[in-house]
Design a protein around this motif. Structure first.
Motif, PDB file in Angstrom:
ATOM      1  N   GLY A   1     -17.070 -57.600  28.955  1.00  0.00           N
ATOM      2  CA  GLY A   1     -15.808 -56.961  29.328  1.00  0.00           C
ATOM      3  C   GLY A   1     -15.326 -57.426  30.689  1.00  0.00           C
ATOM      4  N   GLY A   2     -16.254 -57.544  31.633  1.00  0.00           N
ATOM      5  CA  GLY A   2     -15.891 -58.025  32.961  1.00  0.00           C
ATOM      6  C   GLY A   2     -15.497 -59.487  32.973  1.00  0.00           C
ATOM      7  N   GLU A   3     -16.157 -60.283  32.131  1.00  0.00           N
ATOM      8  CA  GLU A   3     -15.905 -61.729  32.122  1.00  0.00           C
ATOM      9  C   GLU A   3     -14.550 -62.106  31.546  1.00  0.00           C
ATOM     10  OE1 GLU A   3     -19.279 -63.298  30.041  1.00  0.00           O
ATOM     11  OE2 GLU A   3     -20.550 -63.270  31.828  1.00  0.00           O
ATOM     12  N   VAL A   4     -14.015 -61.310  30.632  1.00  0.00           N
ATOM     13  CA  VAL A   4     -12.741 -61.691  29.996  1.00  0.00           C
ATOM     14  C   VAL A   4     -11.516 -61.136  30.712  1.00  0.00           C
ATOM     15  CG1 VAL A   4     -13.754 -61.984  27.699  1.00  0.00           C
ATOM     16  CG2 VAL A   4     -12.751 -59.780  28.335  1.00  0.00           C
ATOM     17  N   ALA A   5     -11.722 -60.290  31.700  1.00  0.00           N
ATOM     18  CA  ALA A   5     -10.595 -59.607  32.346  1.00  0.00           C
ATOM     19  C   ALA A   5      -9.544 -60.577  32.885  1.00  0.00           C
ATOM     20  CB  ALA A   5     -11.103 -58.694  33.456  1.00  0.00           C
ATOM     21  N   ASP A   6      -9.953 -61.572  33.641  1.00  0.00           N
ATOM     22  CA  ASP A   6      -8.990 -62.515  34.217  1.00  0.00           C
ATOM     23  C   ASP A   6      -8.273 -63.322  33.136  1.00  0.00           C
ATOM     24  OD1 ASP A   6      -9.561 -61.688  36.789  1.00  0.00           O
ATOM     25  OD2 ASP A   6     -11.004 -63.298  37.168  1.00  0.00           O
ATOM     26  N   SER A   7      -9.002 -63.715  32.117  1.00  0.00           N
ATOM     27  CA  SER A   7      -8.400 -64.495  31.035  1.00  0.00           C
ATOM     28  C   SER A   7      -7.390 -63.663  30.249  1.00  0.00           C
ATOM     29  CB  SER A   7      -9.477 -65.036  30.105  1.00  0.00           C
ATOM     30  OG  SER A   7     -10.321 -65.921  30.811  1.00  0.00           O
ATOM     31  N   LEU A   8      -7.679 -62.368  30.092  1.00  0.00           N
ATOM     32  CA  LEU A   8      -6.721 -61.497  29.403  1.00  0.00           C
ATOM     33  C   LEU A   8      -5.439 -61.370  30.214  1.00  0.00           C
ATOM     34  CD1 LEU A   8      -9.104 -58.690  28.121  1.00  0.00           C
ATOM     35  CD2 LEU A   8      -7.921 -60.396  26.728  1.00  0.00           C
TER      36      LEU A   8
ATOM     37  N   ALA B   1      -9.842 -65.301  24.815  1.00  0.00           N
ATOM     38  CA  ALA B   1     -10.432 -64.144  25.500  1.00  0.00           C
ATOM     39  C   ALA B   1     -10.170 -62.865  24.709  1.00  0.00           C
ATOM     40  CB  ALA B   1      -9.872 -64.026  26.913  1.00  0.00           C
ATOM     41  N   TYR B   2      -8.988 -62.765  24.137  1.00  0.00           N
ATOM     42  CA  TYR B   2      -8.640 -61.612  23.293  1.00  0.00           C
ATOM     43  C   TYR B   2      -9.604 -61.518  22.116  1.00  0.00           C
ATOM     44  CZ  TYR B   2      -5.622 -58.800  20.138  1.00  0.00           C
ATOM     45  OH  TYR B   2      -5.100 -57.860  19.275  1.00  0.00           O
ATOM     46  N   ARG B   3      -9.830 -62.632  21.466  1.00  0.00           N
ATOM     47  CA  ARG B   3     -10.749 -62.655  20.327  1.00  0.00           C
ATOM     48  C   ARG B   3     -12.175 -62.339  20.763  1.00  0.00           C
ATOM     49  NH1 ARG B   3      -8.029 -67.990  17.516  1.00  0.00           N
ATOM     50  NH2 ARG B   3      -6.472 -66.850  16.314  1.00  0.00           N
TER      51      ARG B   3
ATOM     52  N   ILE C   1      -7.889 -60.877  14.321  1.00  0.00           N
ATOM     53  CA  ILE C   1      -8.216 -62.172  14.922  1.00  0.00           C
ATOM     54  C   ILE C   1      -7.434 -63.294  14.250  1.00  0.00           C
ATOM     55  CG2 ILE C   1     -10.062 -63.895  15.107  1.00  0.00           C
ATOM     56  CD1 ILE C   1     -11.954 -61.562  15.806  1.00  0.00           C
ATOM     57  N   PHE C   2      -7.373 -63.270  12.935  1.00  0.00           N
ATOM     58  CA  PHE C   2      -6.670 -64.322  12.204  1.00  0.00           C
ATOM     59  C   PHE C   2      -5.180 -64.322  12.530  1.00  0.00           C
ATOM     60  CE2 PHE C   2      -4.311 -65.572   8.311  1.00  0.00           C
ATOM     61  CZ  PHE C   2      -4.644 -66.915   8.299  1.00  0.00           C
ATOM     62  N   HIS C   3      -4.553 -63.162  12.418  1.00  0.00           N
ATOM     63  CA  HIS C   3      -3.098 -63.087  12.580  1.00  0.00           C
ATOM     64  C   HIS C   3      -2.641 -63.091  14.036  1.00  0.00           C
ATOM     65  CE1 HIS C   3      -2.125 -62.728   8.360  1.00  0.00           C
ATOM     66  NE2 HIS C   3      -3.042 -61.797   8.207  1.00  0.00           N
TER      67      HIS C   3
ATOM     68  N   ALA D   1      -3.216 -53.137  26.860  1.00  0.00           N
ATOM     69  CA  ALA D   1      -4.252 -52.382  26.146  1.00  0.00           C
ATOM     70  C   ALA D   1      -5.557 -53.180  26.090  1.00  0.00           C
ATOM     71  CB  ALA D   1      -3.778 -52.037  24.738  1.00  0.00           C
ATOM     72  N   ALA D   2      -5.465 -54.479  25.900  1.00  0.00           N
ATOM     73  CA  ALA D   2      -6.662 -55.315  25.883  1.00  0.00           C
ATOM     74  C   ALA D   2      -7.355 -55.274  27.237  1.00  0.00           C
ATOM     75  CB  ALA D   2      -6.309 -56.750  25.498  1.00  0.00           C
ATOM     76  N   ALA D   3      -6.582 -55.303  28.310  1.00  0.00           N
ATOM     77  CA  ALA D   3      -7.159 -55.224  29.656  1.00  0.00           C
ATOM     78  C   ALA D   3      -7.839 -53.882  29.881  1.00  0.00           C
ATOM     79  CB  ALA D   3      -6.085 -55.467  30.705  1.00  0.00           C
TER      80      ALA D   3
END
Length: 190
Positions: free
Chosen positions: A119-126, A133-135, A165-167, A179-181
């Motif tokens: 969760g911490g690692e994807v924050a900047d990419s999101l 990163a979303y996936r 993920i696909f769509h 919301a992802a963040a």
């Protein structure tokens, strides 16, 4: 003499249809099987090295999850990308993920630590609206759910997550990056 018990326990064997499903799902999600591409049973059985039955079972499951389209005696193909399909499934997935994060204490300490780190690692990419990163975030929460021990919940989440993920790659998909963040921050805090 009694038969000795093995010192190690064997992992449960997976059903062939589940293995084929997982391979086809991965191929759809990573673009090996492209949106709109026709699926030919003979080509799939040769590629996967299995008989037609597990391929047909996997295709039926993928169709029920909205990743494959079928019309009797006309075609079987990978579904086309749809922003509306993403948005609809993402609403449900958000509810499933929120509930799972609220119950994160039912997972092992190791699982929670892995989820928090991810969760911490994807924050900047999101923040940069990175689709990968979303996936990754969705898969991380999916792993947390799988570790919580409710097979029905995990199977439902996995099917919905596959659709999201696909769509997500659809040009008209409305990914709620805020919301992802928030989800990533909630994971980092568990």
């Amino acid at each position: 003499m009694p038969v000795p018990k093995p010192a190690i326990t064997a992992s449960p064997r997976a059903l062939l249809r589940d293995v084929v499903y997982a391979k086809m799902l991965d191929a759809i999600q990573d673009g090996t099987l492209e949106p709109g591409e026709r699926l030919n049973d003979d080509q799939l059985t040769a590629w996967l090295g299995v008989s037609r039955t597990p391929v047909r079972e996997a295709i039926a499951r993928l169709e029920s999850e909205g990743l494959v389209e079928m019309a009797a005696n006309r075609y079987t193909r990978v579904a086309g990308l749809s922003g509306a399909a993403h948005d609809e499934a993402a609403d449900l997935l958000d509810a499933l993920h929120s509930s799972a994060i609220a119950r994160a204490d039912t997972a092992s300490a190791h699982t929670r630590k892995v989820a928090a780190t991810a969760g911490g690692e994807v924050a900047d990419s999101l923040a940069a609206h990175d689709l990968a990163a979303y996936r990754t975030l969705l898969d991380t929460v999916g792993a947390l759910i799988a570790a919580q021990g409710n097979a029905l919940y995990a199977a439902t989440e996995r099917a919905v997550r596959g659709r999201v993920i696909f769509h997500a790659a659809a040009a008209d998909a409305h990914i709620d990056w805020d919301a992802a963040a928030r989800t990533a921050a909630a994971l980092a805090a568990i």
